[in-house]
Each structure stands twice: as C-alpha cells, then as structure tokens.
Design an enzyme around this catalytic site. Structure first.
Site, short mmCIF file in Angstrom:
data_model
loop_
_atom_site.label_atom_id
_atom_site.label_comp_id
_atom_site.label_asym_id
_atom_site.label_seq_id
_atom_site.Cartn_x
_atom_site.Cartn_y
_atom_site.Cartn_z
N ASP A 1 10.81 16.00 8.48
CA ASP A 1 10.51 15.51 7.13
C ASP A 1 9.01 15.61 6.86
O ASP A 1 8.43 14.73 6.24
CB ASP A 1 10.99 14.06 6.98
CG ASP A 1 11.02 13.60 5.53
OD1 ASP A 1 11.05 14.48 4.63
OD2 ASP A 1 10.99 12.39 5.28
N ALA B 1 11.61 2.17 3.03
CA ALA B 1 10.72 1.14 3.55
C ALA B 1 9.59 0.88 2.56
O ALA B 1 9.31 1.68 1.67
CB ALA B 1 10.14 1.56 4.90
N ALA B 2 8.95 -0.26 2.74
CA ALA B 2 7.73 -0.60 2.01
C ALA B 2 6.65 -0.94 3.04
O ALA B 2 6.95 -1.50 4.10
CB ALA B 2 7.96 -1.78 1.07
N VAL B 3 5.41 -0.60 2.74
CA VAL B 3 4.30 -0.79 3.67
C VAL B 3 3.28 -1.73 3.04
O VAL B 3 2.90 -1.54 1.87
CB VAL B 3 3.64 0.55 4.04
CG1 VAL B 3 2.56 0.34 5.08
CG2 VAL B 3 4.70 1.53 4.56
N ILE C 1 0.81 -1.22 0.00
CA ILE C 1 0.00 0.00 0.00
C ILE C 1 0.84 1.27 0.00
O ILE C 1 0.30 2.37 -0.07
CB ILE C 1 -0.96 0.02 1.21
CG1 ILE C 1 -0.19 -0.13 2.52
CG2 ILE C 1 -2.02 -1.04 1.07
CD1 ILE C 1 -1.07 -0.05 3.76
N GLY C 2 2.15 1.11 0.07
CA GLY C 2 3.01 2.29 0.06
C GLY C 2 4.47 1.90 -0.03
O GLY C 2 4.86 0.81 0.38
N LYS C 3 5.28 2.83 -0.56
CA LYS C 3 6.72 2.59 -0.67
C LYS C 3 7.42 3.93 -0.65
O LYS C 3 7.01 4.87 -1.33
CB LYS C 3 7.05 1.83 -1.95
CG LYS C 3 8.54 1.51 -2.14
CD LYS C 3 8.74 0.55 -3.29
CE LYS C 3 8.44 1.22 -4.61
NZ LYS C 3 9.50 2.21 -4.98
N GLY C 4 8.46 4.03 0.17
CA GLY C 4 9.24 5.25 0.26
C GLY C 4 10.69 5.00 -0.06
O GLY C 4 11.06 4.01 -0.70
#
Length: 580
Positions: free
Chosen positions: A354, A155-157, A149-152
C-alpha cells in the site's frame, strides 16, 4: 600467478579432464570447478533473471564467463587426432585458459571476502531509534492526547505526550492544560507562526497514537491482536507487554506475522496495547460511525480497539510535495530512501502492498534534508516462509491496498487453482510511480486520466523533466517495467543510485579496469563512512544513513548487476546522441 605457473596448472587440469573423459564445454567445466573445487562459502542466491542484458555485460551478472571460457569451449569442440603442432597449440590455449579461470576464481574469492567483511562491519552498527527507550506506557492513561494529526480508512492518529516522561521545567506531573499553555507561549516567542506551530507541537507532543477502528474483531484483547496483527509488523521487541508478547498471533493470512528490525526509513511502533475507545477531539464530527454505542447510539464500532504509539512526524510526503519544490540531488536521495526501506522489508519477508505518498512520513535531518519513513502496515503481506508469494485461488483473497499503484503482475492476476501472486518486486514498482511525484510531476497512474497498471504500455509513460539526472531516469524506467523478470529488485535499483551519487569515478572505464577499481572504491567509501560516524552529528544525516545501509547490504552479484544496468543505460544514451 605467473604465466608459467598458469600454463602448467592449466595443463595439469586439462589432462585430468581428458583422463576422466569429460569432454564438456568450457563453460560447464568452469561451472564445475567453481561449484566443487573452489567453493568459498554458501552459494549466492540468484537476484533475478538477467537474460535481458546484452551479452557483452554477462561478466557483470555471472562470475566467470570471458575469454578463457571461450578458449576452452573452442578447444573441446575440436577432436585431437594426433600430436600435430596445431593440436598442441590448441591444447596449450586450453591449459592457459583454465589457468586464467583459476586466477579469476581466486580474484573473485578475494572480492567476495572483502564485501563480506565490509558488510559485517556495518551490520554491527544497528540503527538506534530517535526516541529514548522507556519502560512504561502500556496503558492509554499513560499518555496525554492532543489534536488529531491524521485520519485514514481504518484509523485516526493523534499527537501525544507521555505522562511518565521526566520534564525539565517542573517535577509536577504535566496536565493537558499546562501543555496547552506552554505551546501558546512558545508560539508567541517564535517568529514565523506557521513553522513554529509544527516545531512547538513536536516539542510538546513528541509521540503519536494511532487508534484503529474496530468493526468486526470483537472486544477481547486476543481477538483484536489477532485481527490487526499486521499493524504489529514494525513493532519493537518491547512493544507488547511480556504476557501479550507470548501470544500466538495468527495474521490475516493465517500465519505468524513477521517483525522487522529497526531501519531509518521504516516506522517503529514503540508500544501496542488494547483499551476502551475514548471520545477524542473531532471524533463525533469526523468518524461518528466507528464509535461504540456507548459514545454514539448510531455507532457500529466495538468498545475496545488497538492503540499504537509511534514517533510524531511533521507531516506526510504528499503534504510536503504540495508546498515544496526540490533540487535534483534531494529528490534522488528521497527515491533512494524509499528503495532502501523497501529492500529492508523484502529481505525480512514483508511486502507493504500500500505504498503511496500519504503513507510515507517525513522529517528533516540536521542539514535540512528530508528523511522519509514508510508507515501504515495494515495491508502488508508478512508470511513466515518469507517468499512473498500469495496463493490467489479466490476473488476474496485481498491483493493489497491502493488499486492505482498495484504492480502489473498484481493488478492483472486472475484467481484460479494454482495461481500465485509474487510480491517480491511489487513495492519497487510503486516506488517508480511515486518518483514522478517526488520530481514534481503528476503520478501517471492516478485516475481519472491516469494509466491503468494492468494494461499500460511502457512507451505510454510520460517523460520526466530534463533536469532529472539521466541515471535516475534510467532507474525509474526500469522500475516501471511491466514484466517483473525484467525489473530490477529494490536492492539493485538502490545500488544503481548509490553508484550514480557517490561512485562515478569507480564506474569510469569500467570495461577495461574491471571489478578491482570498484572494490577499491568500496574500501575507501567504508573508511569515509566510519570516520564520519565518529565525528559527531554528521553521522546522523540522511546521506550517512544511506551509505551505511548500502555497505551493510553489500553483495557482489547484486553490485555487478547494478553496474551492468548503468553501463548499458549509458551506452544507450550515447547511441541515441550519435543517432540524433
């Protein structure tokens, strides 16, 4: 206090001053009386330098500097050469002035006591996490992991569900196939497919697991926790296993990281543990380089890493703003939530460093109002001394995350011996920049055509739409001031919005009514919030949470500063209208 008693008491104090030979200015005498004779508790900390407010608003940022102090000062500047009627009149005025100051000190003491009582009542009502407490979940095997559901950048979520959570439909342990089948059935039953996908996903996978990318921390649990300890700043008291909780976690800056208490506008980490990196959906396609060699021969990652378990939110603020247009009140509430979250972090010695719309998660309360949650603490500054000052003696010292939204004092800092960066108002500045996005405008500091925070001038800031409330425009303009000493703290800016949204009547004719009307409003507001909290779901709305947060952080000096800013802004607007 009657006039007769004021005069007699003032005469008595005046004679004692002369007997001691302390021919000082009235302001210094008042300060001495306030500090030594009428101290009502611990000294109130200075919120910020206020020299940039006009002198007529000085009452709102200091306790007692008015007509009485001026009379005393004038009396002391004159020499008493005899017992002429003129000198007696001046002496009487001095005595009356001291009496008035004593009365004002008593009024201030009562006002401070009222604020402290309100604050104590609402601080007892601690924020409760929306997820029900659980005692298991310290292993990756305890969770069923769904889609990404997310990636930065670090990290990955993934969405997740707990295997140990009791299920209503069956006593049999859930499997990933069963969860998928349930989601498919729910999607077919829902009317609107796009909306149902989110709703069903959150019901089926109420949690989110953040898998950190481990390049250089090694594969031991102790090394991983030390290297990534900033991620544990929003962790709850039971997030780590008891034996891990006793570890001395040296953060990135060599000090024990803070653990902030729960707040409705700050993410909560419910579990934190280390485990072997699994091959999750999309890993080979989206982040193959961070995988360990056992999963990808060309991967550079270590075998173990840190996993964080949090609540699953529908999306980020950026995603929401791309698809939605908001009214003025909802937008104001969103900015206010960010300020409350930043103030909560600052009070506990944490600077996020941030803040951006990608790092702000969003959900909705029972009335459909967006609730914002500050997330992703990987770049935060969390020192044990809580002063939010970072020695910047080398270019290798990290100043934080997103360079576009670094406050001017951070972006323009030059490393050197004795150089220190003060982050106490840096996050508040970032909130001012993000506010443009919330009100449907482009962020003025995003490149390639945006301003640079290290060199912009305040007159270069683009105007906000006329639909944005005037008080909100004032707050955003103040938050984006280059000089941090002329920028309000997050608490003062939040107080300004609270007063603008709910305390307009208390601000009417404030110059003539004084602070008493404001205190009366605070008491009425406290009663309303307490009654609303006892009346069921309405006590869990965004507005109710904001009002509780305001009352639990009530401080008279910060409130006076906010009033001074608002009155100054309104006077400036009236002057501009008249000149036009």
């Amino acid at each position: 206090m009657s006039v007769k008693h004021a005069i007699s008491r003032g005469l008595e104090l005046g004679r004692s001053v002369f007997q001691l030979g302390l021919l000082k200015s009235g302001g210094r005498v008042a300060a001495k009386l306030r500090a030594d004779r009428f101290r009502v508790g611990p000294s109130v900390r200075t919120v910020q330098p206020q020299a940039f407010l006009p002198s007529r608003y000085r009452y709102y940022r200091t306790s007692l500097r008015g007509l009485a102090a001026q009379l005393q000062s004038a009396g002391f500047r004159r020499r008493f050469t005899g017992a002429s009627p003129r000198n007696r009149a001046v002496f009487l005025a001095f005595g009356l002035g001291v009496g008035l100051i004593e009365q004002q000190l008593e009024d201030d003491r009562k006002t401070v006591a009222t604020c402290e009582e309100i604050q104590a009542v609402f601080r007892k009502k601690r924020f409760q996490s929306p997820l029900k407490p659980f005692t298991s979940g310290y292993k990756l095997e305890d969770y069923i992991i769904g889609n990404q559901i997310g990636k930065g950048s670090n990290a990955a979520v993934y969405e997740a569900a707990a295997r140990f959570a009791p299920q209503k439909e069956s006593n049999v342990e859930n499997s990933f196939v069963q969860l998928r089948e349930r989601r498919r059935r729910e999607e077919e039953e829902e009317g609107e497919k796009a909306r149902s996908l989110t709703c069903c996903s959150l019901r089926t996978f109420p949690m989110a697991i953040k898998m950190m990318w481990n390049f250089g921390a090694g594969s031991s649990s102790e090394a991983i926790l030390r290297s990534m300890s900033q991620e544990l700043v929003p962790a709850g008291p039971l997030a780590l296993k008891q034996e891990k909780g006793q570890l001395t976690l040296d953060g990135h800056f060599g000090v024990l990281p803070k653990r902030v208490s729960a707040h409705p506008n700050v993410i909560r980490v419910h579990r934190a543990f280390t485990a072997d990196v699994p091959l999750l959906p999309g890993a080979q396609e989206e982040y193959p380089d961070v995988l360990p060699a056992r999963l990808n021969p060309a991967g550079l990652g270590n075998n173990r890493t840190l996993f964080l378990v949090m609540k699953n939110y529908p999306g980020t603020l950026r995603q929401y703003l791309e698809k939605s247009s908001l009214g003025g009140r909802q937008s104001s509430l969103m900015v206010l939530q960010l300020l409350e979250g930043v103030d909560h972090l600052c009070r506990q010695g944490v600077a996020h460093r941030d803040l951006k719309s990608d790092n702000i998660l969003l959900e909705f309360d029972s009335e459909g109002c967006p609730r914002l949650v500050i997330a992703d603490f990987g770049c935060c500054l969390a020192q044990s001394d809580s002063n939010l000052q970072l020695p910047f003696n080398s270019m290798w010292v990290s100043r934080g995350g997103n360079a576009s939204l670094m406050a001017p004092e951070v972006a323009s800092a030059v490393p050197g011996c004795g150089v220190v960066i003060d982050y106490s108002k840096a996050d508040a500045w970032a909130v001012g920049a993000i506010s443009y996005e919330i009100f449907g405008q482009n962020n003025p500091f995003y490149r390639p055509a945006g301003l640079q925070s290290r060199s912009y001038q305040e007159k270069q800031l683009p105007p906000l739409p006329s639909s944005v409330p005037a008080d909100m425009q004032l707050v955003i303009g103040l938050l984006l001031r280059r000089n941090p000493s002329k920028r309000p703290s997050a608490r003062v800016a939040a107080n300004m919005l609270h007063l603008s949204l709910w305390g307009r009547k208390a601000l009417a004719n404030q110059d003539s009514v004084g602070i008493k009307k404001l205190v009366d409003w605070l008491l009425c507001q406290s009663a309303v919030v307490l009654l609303r909290g006892c009346s069921g779901p309405s006590g869990n709305t965004v507005e109710a949470e904001l009002q509780r947060s305001f009352l639990s952080n009530l401080d008279l000096e910060e409130l006076r500063t906010a009033v001074g800013f608002l009155l100054y802004g309104r006077e400036q607007r009236q002057a501009s209208i008249l000149s036009a």
